[in-house]
Design a protein around this motif. Sequence first.
Motif, short mmCIF file in Angstrom:
data_model
loop_
_atom_site.label_atom_id
_atom_site.label_comp_id
_atom_site.label_asym_id
_atom_site.label_seq_id
_atom_site.Cartn_x
_atom_site.Cartn_y
_atom_site.Cartn_z
N TRP A 1 0.84 -1.20 0.00
CA TRP A 1 0.00 0.00 0.00
C TRP A 1 0.87 1.25 0.00
O TRP A 1 0.60 2.21 -0.74
CB TRP A 1 -0.91 -0.01 1.22
N ALA A 2 1.92 1.27 0.81
CA ALA A 2 2.79 2.45 0.89
C ALA A 2 3.48 2.74 -0.43
O ALA A 2 3.64 3.90 -0.83
CB ALA A 2 3.81 2.27 2.01
N ARG A 3 3.89 1.68 -1.14
CA ARG A 3 4.50 1.88 -2.46
C ARG A 3 3.49 2.50 -3.42
O ARG A 3 3.82 3.41 -4.19
CB ARG A 3 5.01 0.55 -3.01
N GLN A 4 2.25 2.01 -3.38
CA GLN A 4 1.21 2.54 -4.26
C GLN A 4 0.91 3.99 -3.93
O GLN A 4 0.70 4.82 -4.82
CB GLN A 4 -0.05 1.69 -4.13
N VAL A 5 0.87 4.33 -2.65
CA VAL A 5 0.62 5.70 -2.22
C VAL A 5 1.67 6.64 -2.80
O VAL A 5 1.36 7.71 -3.32
CB VAL A 5 0.59 5.79 -0.67
N ARG B 1 3.62 6.87 9.35
CA ARG B 1 3.83 6.12 10.58
C ARG B 1 2.90 4.91 10.55
O ARG B 1 1.72 5.04 10.24
CB ARG B 1 3.58 6.97 11.81
N ILE B 2 3.44 3.75 10.86
CA ILE B 2 2.69 2.49 10.75
C ILE B 2 1.93 2.24 12.04
O ILE B 2 2.52 2.15 13.12
CB ILE B 2 3.64 1.32 10.47
N GLY B 3 0.62 2.13 11.93
CA GLY B 3 -0.21 1.84 13.10
C GLY B 3 -0.16 0.36 13.45
O GLY B 3 -0.46 -0.51 12.63
N THR C 1 11.73 -2.59 6.36
CA THR C 1 11.19 -1.75 5.31
C THR C 1 11.30 -0.26 5.62
O THR C 1 11.12 0.56 4.73
CB THR C 1 9.70 -2.08 5.06
N LEU C 2 11.56 0.08 6.87
CA LEU C 2 11.58 1.49 7.25
C LEU C 2 12.68 2.25 6.52
O LEU C 2 13.82 1.79 6.44
CB LEU C 2 11.76 1.63 8.77
N HIS D 1 9.05 3.87 -0.75
CA HIS D 1 7.89 4.31 0.00
C HIS D 1 8.36 5.19 1.15
O HIS D 1 9.56 5.42 1.32
CB HIS D 1 7.05 3.12 0.51
N ASN D 2 7.41 5.67 1.94
CA ASN D 2 7.76 6.61 3.01
C ASN D 2 7.43 6.08 4.40
O ASN D 2 7.06 6.84 5.29
CB ASN D 2 7.03 7.94 2.78
N LEU D 3 7.54 4.76 4.61
CA LEU D 3 7.33 4.20 5.93
C LEU D 3 8.48 4.62 6.84
O LEU D 3 9.64 4.27 6.58
CB LEU D 3 7.23 2.68 5.85
#
Length: 273
Positions: A164-168, A178-180, A234-235, A240-242
Amino acid sequence: MREASYEVLPLRGAEASVVEHVPRTVPLTVTVTEAKGLTPTLELAERLSGHGFTVTPHLAARLVHDASHLADVIARLQAAAVDGVFVVGGDAAEPAGTFPDALGLLEALETVGHHFRHVGIGGYPEGHGHISAELIERALERKAPHATHVITQLCFHPASTTAWARQVKRRGVDLPIRIGLPGAVTRQKLIRISAGLGLGRSARFLAKQHSMFWRFFLPHGYRPDRLVEGLAPTLGRPEHNLQGFHFFTFNEVARTEAWRQEWLARLSDAAAG
């Protein structure tokens, strides 16, 4: 782990528990519910700010009556030295006033004028229970210019979060995410809460896998170690921006903080070795 943030609920005992167990260096968010309205959220944010915490209250658009009400909320938070908000649409079936969604409130914040250095918005790695995936992602694109960061909804599947983060990012949203994650909570509470959040395949997986479901009821409770281990590599990746963790504590802050300190001790020992 050192820069993790916690989310708390505006319930009885929350203030005392946070003050007793959470370091002032841990940023906090305070949720809002349709049933209780904005007032308990704002009051807890004010009190926690008075204790020296960096606090970000949730503002639910559907609970704000109009621009005048919004200006009052902004002034109240400024007086309490609260310099951030997290803007959501809210769960109310009908808006209390002129803001039907988060975008409308974000635009009104800029029209009215505000002092907030941090403005957060929500992300949904597994979609939203009542809104189509395409609509929710298009809404994220429209909200992003008004925000400084994204916090994701709970997701128990690291691959879903990273995909999802890559797609965003491909869609042009370049905000830090920030990952919940759930905190260290009792398994009964986690199952009960997650079942009502529309968590897509993660919730369905838990419901279908009897052995997994049973383990969630073991006495020692849930610990998000596997999620952290799956997401940590992955951070900070460029695709992506995680960039960090945000723990939904469900007010079990003592358990969550003790768990976080265990991680910090292990990481410190590993670095020293």
